[in-house]
Motif scaffolding. Structure first.
Motif, PDB file in Angstrom:
ATOM      1  N   THR C  49      49.635  53.292  71.232  1.00 39.16           N
ATOM      2  CA  THR C  49      48.867  52.060  71.418  1.00 39.16           C
ATOM      3  C   THR C  49      47.772  52.263  72.453  1.00 39.16           C
ATOM      4  O   THR C  49      46.608  51.928  72.221  1.00 39.16           O
ATOM      5  CB  THR C  49      49.809  50.937  71.891  1.00 39.16           C
ATOM      6  OG1 THR C  49      50.880  50.831  70.965  1.00 39.16           O
ATOM      7  CG2 THR C  49      49.081  49.620  71.965  1.00 39.16           C
ATOM      8  N   LEU C  50      48.151  52.855  73.588  1.00 40.36           N
ATOM      9  CA  LEU C  50      47.167  53.098  74.646  1.00 40.36           C
ATOM     10  C   LEU C  50      46.009  53.952  74.137  1.00 40.36           C
ATOM     11  O   LEU C  50      44.835  53.600  74.303  1.00 40.36           O
ATOM     12  CB  LEU C  50      47.837  53.824  75.814  1.00 40.36           C
ATOM     13  CG  LEU C  50      48.540  52.973  76.861  1.00 40.36           C
ATOM     14  CD1 LEU C  50      49.342  53.858  77.788  1.00 40.36           C
ATOM     15  CD2 LEU C  50      47.512  52.207  77.652  1.00 40.36           C
ATOM     16  N   LEU C  51      46.343  55.068  73.487  1.00 42.98           N
ATOM     17  CA  LEU C  51      45.296  56.013  73.074  1.00 42.98           C
ATOM     18  C   LEU C  51      44.378  55.402  72.034  1.00 42.98           C
ATOM     19  O   LEU C  51      43.151  55.463  72.156  1.00 42.98           O
ATOM     20  CB  LEU C  51      45.944  57.284  72.528  1.00 42.98           C
ATOM     21  CG  LEU C  51      46.571  58.212  73.558  1.00 42.98           C
ATOM     22  CD1 LEU C  51      47.345  59.317  72.884  1.00 42.98           C
ATOM     23  CD2 LEU C  51      45.499  58.798  74.446  1.00 42.98           C
ATOM     24  N   ILE C  52      44.964  54.800  70.983  1.00 46.28           N
ATOM     25  CA  ILE C  52      44.138  54.284  69.887  1.00 46.28           C
ATOM     26  C   ILE C  52      43.265  53.131  70.365  1.00 46.28           C
ATOM     27  O   ILE C  52      42.072  53.071  70.081  1.00 46.28           O
ATOM     28  CB  ILE C  52      45.032  53.870  68.702  1.00 46.28           C
ATOM     29  CG1 ILE C  52      45.637  55.114  68.061  1.00 46.28           C
ATOM     30  CG2 ILE C  52      44.221  53.100  67.673  1.00 46.28           C
ATOM     31  CD1 ILE C  52      46.551  54.852  66.919  1.00 46.28           C
ATOM     32  N   PHE C  53      43.867  52.204  71.145  1.00 44.15           N
ATOM     33  CA  PHE C  53      43.060  51.061  71.599  1.00 44.15           C
ATOM     34  C   PHE C  53      41.974  51.508  72.576  1.00 44.15           C
ATOM     35  O   PHE C  53      40.856  51.001  72.521  1.00 44.15           O
ATOM     36  CB  PHE C  53      43.947  49.992  72.224  1.00 44.15           C
ATOM     37  CG  PHE C  53      44.529  49.065  71.213  1.00 44.15           C
ATOM     38  CD1 PHE C  53      43.778  48.040  70.684  1.00 44.15           C
ATOM     39  CD2 PHE C  53      45.821  49.230  70.768  1.00 44.15           C
ATOM     40  CE1 PHE C  53      44.302  47.184  69.738  1.00 44.15           C
ATOM     41  CE2 PHE C  53      46.354  48.384  69.812  1.00 44.15           C
ATOM     42  CZ  PHE C  53      45.598  47.365  69.301  1.00 44.15           C
ATOM     43  N   THR C  54      42.285  52.469  73.454  1.00 40.16           N
ATOM     44  CA  THR C  54      41.241  52.947  74.371  1.00 40.16           C
ATOM     45  C   THR C  54      40.117  53.620  73.592  1.00 40.16           C
ATOM     46  O   THR C  54      38.931  53.422  73.891  1.00 40.16           O
ATOM     47  CB  THR C  54      41.835  53.930  75.390  1.00 40.16           C
ATOM     48  OG1 THR C  54      43.065  53.417  75.879  1.00 40.16           O
ATOM     49  CG2 THR C  54      40.894  54.140  76.553  1.00 40.16           C
TER      50      THR C  54
END
Lengths: 164, 91, 113
Positions: C49-54
């Motif tokens: 979630t962190l990687l894709i949204f960032t």
């Protein structure tokens, strides 16, 4: 933490502001009817939060400014442990050694303990199974993560978050 | 790039469905459904960018809200049932 | 120049996020019992979630979609652990033994069926 503490005005206003801003951002329409509905639903939400006792917790406001620093540290911790968990999953032999750890929380307030428990769950490789009267039962994927957890850096940082 | 990411998410959703079908316990299935739900939120956000339609982000948020409430409701149901069963065993 | 750098960074983040999602899915199938599978699920729930949204936030720059993406990410990251805790705690209370180690699905007998 007192159960019957007075609701704090700044916290109420902050919640109202956050709700109003998110309503305006999401609706993007500025007709009187929709704005009126927005005001109504914001006020209703704040009233319901008041009735739930959302504002009784005194620690809430004082730890807000310290959250970004904690999040930054947690982010690096999450990145490190995800690489570890990904490596374990991809290895054909899957070298897991599940371990249970009982951890005493150094944070006194409920908010601090919940932050600690959620931080532990958030980082891959460790999951909080039970939180009861300041004692946390944590399931770790490997013995190494368990040892690291017992060194207690998460606990110390979460406790430092609510210290005044 | 967005296509690759959405394919990865779709594959994981299929894997989660396989886990949900295999079980073996109820909790495995709920965990798989939870993973499926959060992956749906991710997929909706990626699709918003893939097709250049930011309105999909609103759907993603709505789905995120529903997903959490749904998982908690299902868990409440099973927890209640297991407590009742324990109570029945003790009698 | 700075646009190209931001593009490359966001692609790398998106690719890493996709990889995290896949690894978590594979782990959910490979790991031997319920309590270990939670770890795989938390890999896809947090890191991916962190990687894709960032990555997507870098793509869209400073705009309304970025705010929405940030709000969704924050919501997922705040509620995810709560749902996981409720799940793990429900399993624990139902009498599923967490110390069944690396054995394959021995905890199954304790579950509600």
């Amino acid at each position: 933490m007192s159960q019957h503490g007075e609701a704090q005005l700044p916290a109420v206003l902050l919640l109202l502001l956050v709700l109003a801003v998110s309503w305006v951002l999401w609706s993007g329409l500025y007709k009187p009817l929709l704005l009126g509905l927005g005001v109504f639903s914001c006020l209703l939400s704040v009233y319901m939060a008041l009735r739930m006792g959302f504002f009784r917790n005194q620690a809430m406001m004082s730890l807000l400014p310290r959250l970004p620093g904690y999040w930054w540290w947690l982010l690096r911790e999450i990145a490190r442990s995800s690489v570890e968990v990904a490596r374990i999953i991809l290895k054909p032999s899957m070298p897991i050694s599940p371990t249970l750890v009982e951890l005493a929380s150094q944070a006194d307030s409920e908010a601090g303990q919940v932050i600690l428990g959620n931080s532990i769950t958030l980082s891959p490789g460790t999951v909080t199974l039970d939180l009861h009267e300041g004692k946390l039962l944590v399931h770790c994927l490997t013995r190494d993560t368990a040892r690291e957890l017992q060194a207690g850096e998460v606990s110390r940082r979460a406790a430092a978050l609510e210290r005044n | 790039m967005y296509i690759l990411v959405s394919i990865a998410i779709l594959v994981t959703m299929v894997l989660a469905l396989v886990r949900a079908l295999l079980g073996p316990t109820v909790y495995d299935r709920v965990l798989a459904v939870n993973v499926f739900g959060t992956k749906t939120v991710l997929l909706l956000s990626v699709i918003a960018f893939l097709y250049g339609r930011p309105d999909f982000l609103d759907l993603a948020l709505a789905y995120a809200l529903i997903n959490v409430v749904g998982i908690l409701a299902v868990l409440e149901f099973f927890q209640d049932r297991s407590r009742k069963q324990q109570g029945a065993d003790n009698d | 120049m700075i646009d190209v750098v931001l593009d490359v960074i966001s692609w790398v983040l998106l690719a890493l996020g996709g990889a995290c999602v896949l690894i978590g899915g594979i782990g959910g199938l490979r790991l031997p019992n319920f309590y270990t599978r939670i770890h795989a699920a938390s890999l896809t729930d947090t890191m991916a979630t962190l990687l894709i949204f960032t990555g997507m936030m870098l793509q869209s720059g400073f705009s309304l979609p970025t705010m929405k993406l940030f709000a969704i990410m924050l919501f997922l990251l705040l509620t995810g652990p709560t749902a996981t805790y409720a799940l793990a705690n429900a399993a624990l209370l139902s009498g599923m033994k967490p110390d069944s180690g690396v054995e394959r699905d021995r905890g199954a007998s304790g579950g509600v069926q």
